[in-house]
Design a protein around this motif. Structure first.
Motif, PDB file in Angstrom:
ATOM      1  N   VAL A   1      33.854  37.373  65.184  1.00 44.79           N
ATOM      2  CA  VAL A   1      35.183  37.326  64.570  1.00 44.79           C
ATOM      3  C   VAL A   1      35.268  36.055  63.748  1.00 44.79           C
ATOM      4  O   VAL A   1      34.595  35.053  64.049  1.00 44.79           O
ATOM      5  CB  VAL A   1      36.314  37.361  65.619  1.00 44.79           C
TER       6      VAL A   1
ATOM      7  N   ARG B   1      41.128  43.999  59.292  1.00 41.58           N
ATOM      8  CA  ARG B   1      40.206  44.831  60.074  1.00 41.58           C
ATOM      9  C   ARG B   1      39.721  45.993  59.228  1.00 41.58           C
ATOM     10  O   ARG B   1      40.506  46.609  58.488  1.00 41.58           O
ATOM     11  CB  ARG B   1      40.895  45.352  61.336  1.00 41.58           C
TER      12      ARG B   1
ATOM     13  N   TYR C   1      46.828  45.300  68.455  1.00 47.79           N
ATOM     14  CA  TYR C   1      45.977  44.375  67.707  1.00 47.79           C
ATOM     15  C   TYR C   1      45.760  43.062  68.454  1.00 47.79           C
ATOM     16  O   TYR C   1      45.171  42.137  67.904  1.00 47.79           O
ATOM     17  CB  TYR C   1      46.591  44.090  66.334  1.00 47.79           C
TER      18      TYR C   1
ATOM     19  N   LEU D   1      40.655  42.018  69.668  1.00 46.05           N
ATOM     20  CA  LEU D   1      39.985  42.098  68.378  1.00 46.05           C
ATOM     21  C   LEU D   1      38.778  43.027  68.421  1.00 46.05           C
ATOM     22  O   LEU D   1      38.202  43.275  69.483  1.00 46.05           O
ATOM     23  CB  LEU D   1      39.553  40.707  67.932  1.00 46.05           C
ATOM     24  N   SER D   2      38.411  43.500  67.239  1.00 56.29           N
ATOM     25  CA  SER D   2      37.227  44.333  67.064  1.00 56.29           C
ATOM     26  C   SER D   2      36.155  43.545  66.319  1.00 56.29           C
ATOM     27  O   SER D   2      36.419  42.472  65.765  1.00 56.29           O
ATOM     28  CB  SER D   2      37.582  45.606  66.286  1.00 56.29           C
TER      29      SER D   2
ATOM     30  N   ASP E   1      36.435  41.399  62.796  1.00 47.95           N
ATOM     31  CA  ASP E   1      37.832  41.114  62.461  1.00 47.95           C
ATOM     32  C   ASP E   1      37.946  39.716  61.851  1.00 47.95           C
ATOM     33  O   ASP E   1      37.192  38.800  62.204  1.00 47.95           O
ATOM     34  CB  ASP E   1      38.723  41.185  63.706  1.00 47.95           C
TER      35      ASP E   1
END
Length: 256
Positions: free
Chosen positions: A141, A185, A208, A211-212, A215
């Motif tokens: 991230v 994202r 949200y 996180l992915s 991100d």
């Protein structure tokens, strides 16, 4: 007259030391820091094209295990392993990886636990009692903008929240805007832009909050940052408070 002057200076001192701290306080709508919040439902990460997944396959036969987990100078699995690359299998644009003795395996939109089960089932055709462990090895991230240490951060686990990422970046500067933090994202090739309010506790139950992979968090600088006076503005309440206190003490001493 002396009492009124002292009272006025005292009020100025108090007000100066309490200059709108709500703007720099997280979740200032929470009256009391107690209780529990179970409204947030964490969703496991799902593998997407471009991800690098590390699959470790262990069997009773060491020679077979070595086929699936060759040790190279870069310490990488057979999928990647060049200099500067994360070890593992690169998920192609169609969502597949290629495994030895198995062939192409569709991993797109699957969790790591689902991939474990899928790969183990495919291996049963040729290998007995195989143990499969999968992790996303390029989980990163990025935190940019008005923070202490902006940068890109590798995530060792599969779960990281907005607050975790900001902590890795050294937290927001006092000049940062906290009620409009931007989250960028990418989903299915399209960019999503989401505004996050760090002053509102509803963020904790937001989809949200966690996180992915890849991100990006962008923290907007406040107006004080533009003029390069953020440090002075941050210290201004303390300076005014100290000055008022000293002035009060001088007046009291002189009028004794």
């Amino acid at each position: 007259m002396k009492i009124k002057s002292i009272t006025l200076l005292f009020l100025i001192s108090v007000l100066a030391s309490c200059v709108n701290t709500k703007k720099i306080t997280y979740f200032n709508d929470v009256v009391k820091a107690s209780g529990a919040n179970n409204t947030n439902q964490y969703k496991q990460l799902r593998v997407q094209p471009g991800d690098v997944i590390q699959i470790t396959i262990t069997t009773l036969d060491k020679d077979v295990s070595l086929i699936f987990n060759p040790q190279t100078t870069a310490g990488a699995a057979p999928g990647t392993g060049g200099m500067g690359m994360e070890p593992g299998y690169l998920v192609d644009s169609a969502g597949y990886i290629s495994l030895p003795m198995v062939g192409n395996v569709l991993v797109k939109d699957k969790t790591t636990s689902e991939i474990n089960t899928l790969v183990a089932q495919e291996l049963e055709k040729s290998v007995r009692n195989a143990y499969v462990s999968t992790r996303i090895s390029n989980f990163r991230v990025s935190v940019l903008g008005d923070v202490a240490r902006p940068g890109s951060f590798k995530v060792p686990a599969e779960r990281i929240s907005v607050l975790d990422a900001l902590s890795m970046a050294g937290d927001l500067n006092t000049s940062a805007i906290r009620d409009d933090v931007m989250l960028i994202r990418e989903v299915n090739g399209e960019k999503q832009y989401v505004s996050l309010n760090l002053n509102d506790s509803k963020l904790l139950s937001s989809p949200y909050y966690y996180l992915s992979n890849n991100d990006v968090i962008y923290v907007k600088p406040g107006p004080n940052k533009t003029f390069g006076t953020s440090k002075f503005v941050a210290l201004l309440p303390a300076v005014i408070s100290a000055f008022s206190l000293i002035t009060t003490l001088i007046i009291v001493t002189v009028n004794k």
